[in-house]
Enzyme design. Sequence first.
Site, PDB file in Angstrom:
ATOM      1  N   GLY A  19       0.778  -1.250   0.048  1.00 48.02           N
ATOM      2  CA  GLY A  19       0.015  -0.159  -0.092  1.00 48.02           C
ATOM      3  C   GLY A  19       0.845   1.102   0.113  1.00 48.02           C
ATOM      4  O   GLY A  19       1.757   1.093  -0.116  1.00 48.02           O
ATOM      5  N   ASN A  20       0.274   2.499   0.299  1.00 50.12           N
ATOM      6  CA  ASN A  20       0.963   3.630   0.538  1.00 50.12           C
ATOM      7  C   ASN A  20       0.325   4.443   1.272  1.00 50.12           C
ATOM      8  O   ASN A  20      -0.742   4.194   1.993  1.00 50.12           O
ATOM      9  CB  ASN A  20       1.215   4.378  -0.932  1.00 50.12           C
ATOM     10  CG  ASN A  20      -0.141   4.670  -1.466  1.00 50.12           C
ATOM     11  OD1 ASN A  20      -0.862   5.486  -0.884  1.00 50.12           O
ATOM     12  ND2 ASN A  20      -0.680   3.922  -2.620  1.00 50.12           N
ATOM     13  N   ARG A  21       0.808   5.784   1.637  1.00 54.26           N
ATOM     14  CA  ARG A  21       0.420   6.693   2.544  1.00 54.26           C
ATOM     15  C   ARG A  21      -0.653   7.610   2.434  1.00 54.26           C
ATOM     16  O   ARG A  21      -0.955   8.477   3.329  1.00 54.26           O
ATOM     17  CB  ARG A  21       1.682   7.444   3.157  1.00 54.26           C
ATOM     18  CG  ARG A  21       2.812   6.661   3.733  1.00 54.26           C
ATOM     19  CD  ARG A  21       4.146   7.409   4.079  1.00 54.26           C
ATOM     20  NE  ARG A  21       5.328   6.843   4.448  1.00 54.26           N
ATOM     21  CZ  ARG A  21       5.373   6.548   5.631  1.00 54.26           C
ATOM     22  NH1 ARG A  21       4.452   6.468   6.544  1.00 54.26           N
ATOM     23  NH2 ARG A  21       6.609   5.696   5.994  1.00 54.26           N
ATOM     24  N   SER A  22      -1.410   7.281   1.112  1.00 54.71           N
ATOM     25  CA  SER A  22      -2.420   8.209   1.029  1.00 54.71           C
ATOM     26  C   SER A  22      -3.638   8.083   2.030  1.00 54.71           C
ATOM     27  O   SER A  22      -4.010   6.976   2.372  1.00 54.71           O
ATOM     28  CB  SER A  22      -3.177   8.048  -0.519  1.00 54.71           C
ATOM     29  OG  SER A  22      -4.307   8.698  -0.507  1.00 54.71           O
ATOM     30  N   ALA A  86      -4.111   7.284  -4.904  1.00 59.72           N
ATOM     31  CA  ALA A  86      -2.769   7.021  -5.109  1.00 59.72           C
ATOM     32  C   ALA A  86      -2.956   5.432  -5.474  1.00 59.72           C
ATOM     33  O   ALA A  86      -2.924   4.616  -4.505  1.00 59.72           O
ATOM     34  CB  ALA A  86      -1.835   7.324  -3.832  1.00 59.72           C
TER      35      ALA A  86
END
Length: 212
Positions: A19-22, A86
């Site tokens: 995943g990512n930090r959005s 994102a």
Amino acid sequence: MLVTAGATREPLDPVRYLGNRSSGRMGFALAAAAREAGAEVVLVTGPAALATPRGVERVEVERAEQMHEAVMARIEGADLFIGAAAVADYRPAQEAPEKIKKGSGPLTLTLEPTPDILRAVAARRPRPFVVGFAAETTDLLEHARAKLRDKGLDLVAANRVGPGRGLEVERNSLEVLAAEGEPVSLPEQPKEDLARALIALVAERLEAGGRA
Ligand code: PMT
């Protein structure tokens, strides 16, 4: 209009994902601002701990593939698409059916590309006015211009991302680019105000006759 928000989660096994930090803040703020401006809004979002803006239809997804399907199923007849999510560019080629066990050596993952939602929407004929985002750690304007051109966008909103910047935080700034003319700078401010400013810019373009 349709807007995407938040991060996608690409499963590795039943308990882990890439995943990512959005946080979804920017996309949710855009949905709220567009609704405030009178639009009928569908918000397609990855997992986000945020309240649905009043009057907005929320569609929850997890993976890039599901976000792609959810957008494509609802894009017909939309006047505007904004891709603020994102979206993972790659996903694990295989999802392990059981939890991956810790071994003694390194673990190699094979990743495969996900569908590019923004590109797919921009390739439709007829198509809505298409606004993409560019999240960059270097060469902001150059990368944003390349995305505008390669994906065939009407506008691109470029932001710098990194520790404490762009992602997760409550404030942001944007450089908005079209194929013609100078970038428009929207200075650092709360994402709610930034979203209103971006929606006002898009509305001006739409009233002036749509795409560049
Ligand atoms: O959610 P917040 O914490 O508020 O953070 C906001 C934000 C930084 C996530 C937001 O402002 C932002 O920049 N969103 C786009 C992030 C991104 O994935 O950018 P990108 O440069 O990797 O992708 C370019 C564009 O293609 C984006 O519009 C993206 O939604 C779209 N894309 C990317 C890959 C893919 N498979 N499908 C897509 O549609």
